[in-house]
Scaffold this active site. Structure first.
Site, PDB file in Angstrom:
ATOM      1  N   GLN A 126       0.830  -1.207   0.000  1.00 39.81           N
ATOM      2  CA  GLN A 126       0.000   0.000   0.000  1.00 39.81           C
ATOM      3  C   GLN A 126       0.860   1.251   0.000  1.00 39.81           C
ATOM      4  O   GLN A 126       1.704   1.423   0.882  1.00 39.81           O
ATOM      5  CB  GLN A 126      -0.913  -0.006   1.228  1.00 39.81           C
ATOM      6  N   GLY A 127       0.642   2.135  -0.965  1.00 40.72           N
ATOM      7  CA  GLY A 127       1.372   3.385  -1.057  1.00 40.72           C
ATOM      8  C   GLY A 127       0.490   4.573  -0.725  1.00 40.72           C
ATOM      9  O   GLY A 127       0.112   5.347  -1.615  1.00 40.72           O
ATOM     10  N   TYR A 128       0.148   4.706   0.550  1.00 40.86           N
ATOM     11  CA  TYR A 128      -0.663   5.836   1.012  1.00 40.86           C
ATOM     12  C   TYR A 128       0.203   6.853   1.753  1.00 40.86           C
ATOM     13  O   TYR A 128       0.369   7.988   1.320  1.00 40.86           O
ATOM     14  CB  TYR A 128      -1.773   5.334   1.944  1.00 40.86           C
ATOM     15  N   SER A 129       0.757   6.445   2.897  1.00 45.35           N
ATOM     16  CA  SER A 129       1.451   7.388   3.783  1.00 45.35           C
ATOM     17  C   SER A 129       2.723   7.946   3.143  1.00 45.35           C
ATOM     18  O   SER A 129       3.426   7.257   2.407  1.00 45.35           O
ATOM     19  CB  SER A 129       1.820   6.702   5.103  1.00 45.35           C
ATOM     20  N   GLU A 248     -10.002  -1.793   5.218  1.00 41.69           N
ATOM     21  CA  GLU A 248      -8.791  -1.897   6.030  1.00 41.69           C
ATOM     22  C   GLU A 248      -9.135  -1.820   7.510  1.00 41.69           C
ATOM     23  O   GLU A 248      -8.667  -2.623   8.319  1.00 41.69           O
ATOM     24  CB  GLU A 248      -7.813  -0.783   5.660  1.00 41.69           C
TER      25      GLU A 248
END
Length: 252
Positions: A126-129, A248
């Site tokens: 996951q590339g969110y933060s 999530e």
């Protein structure tokens, strides 16, 4: 424990218990019960066992490869797995990206990516933060600039993601990227699927207190991503991100 299950639900619980007794490897269960960290091979082994039974994507609709379980059946499965020492499923592909593709992806994306999630051919992270954009995801600064060349329509991605769990194992990452710098923060974000083997992608471990590298930083330097890897509409990624987070958080 009496939870007032129906006869059908009790029969399902027995089916799950028998499955775990017959198919859950003792070595895996022992590691889980001892609180030991599982390797990628450990997690892939359990993934394959569940997928063979048709129980891996247990909240997906049947038309996309799920078992069509009710919420009570899913609770029974999770509860019995916990009692037996079944590993937690790595959530990024099946529990997070999968529902987004099912709801917002086009048919080509669903036909291509969903089977690869089920088979384990793709391992997602996951590339969110980002630094300065952890809880405040609307502040993401990683950019994706649209372009067209001889190879077709694409985005050029530049920026950094952080706290990327199991990024060292992944070959794919789904990212929130800024595609409109002039729009208000939530309106200029898109949802993009990036192959981590693309030139310009760099992964650096963040060593945790126990010396492990469960989390990572991911850097993008002029990374070329095909335009067909955009999920949904450009600049509508905030909507898709919020939808993903409902899976999530409820999963946790």
């Amino acid at each position: 424990m009496d939870l007032n299950f129906t006869p059908e639900e009790l029969a399902f619980r027995t089916e799950v218990q028998e499955f775990l007794r017959d198919k859950l490897p003792a070595a895996l269960a022992a590691k889980v019960k001892a609180g030991q960290r599982l390797s990628r091979d450990d997690q892939s082994e359990w993934h394959a066992i569940l997928n063979e039974r048709g129980w891996f994507a247990n909240h997906w609709p049947e038309e996309h490869g799920g078992p069509g379980w009710t919420p009570v059946q899913k609770f029974i499965f999770d509860h019995e797995c916990a009692l037996a020492g079944g590993p937690r499923i790595v959530p990024f592909g099946v529990n997070m990206l999968g529902p987004v593709l099912i709801k917002y992806g086009n048919e080509a994306q669903k036909n291509y990516w969903l089977p690869r999630i089920l088979s384990g051919e793709d391992w997602w992270c996951q590339g969110y933060s980002e630094p300065g954009a952890g809880s405040d995801l609307a502040s993401v600064k990683t950019t994706a600039e649209a372009g067209v060349d001889a190879q077709g329509a694409h985005y050029i991605v530049n920026g950094q993601k952080t706290w990327t769990t199991q990024g060292q194992h992944a070959n794919m990452i789904f990212c929130l990227v800024r595609t409109d710098k002039q729009a208000r923060p939530q309106s200029g974000i898109s949802f993009l699927l990036v192959d981590m083997n693309t030139p310009g992608v760099e992964i650096r471990p963040i060593r945790t207190l126990d010396g492990d590298r469960e989390v990572n930083e991911v850097f993008f330097t002029n990374v070329r991503v095909p335009a067909e890897n955009l999920v949904g509409e450009e600049n509508k990624g905030w909507t898709y991100a919020k939808y993903l987070l409902t899976y999530e958080r409820t999963g946790i």
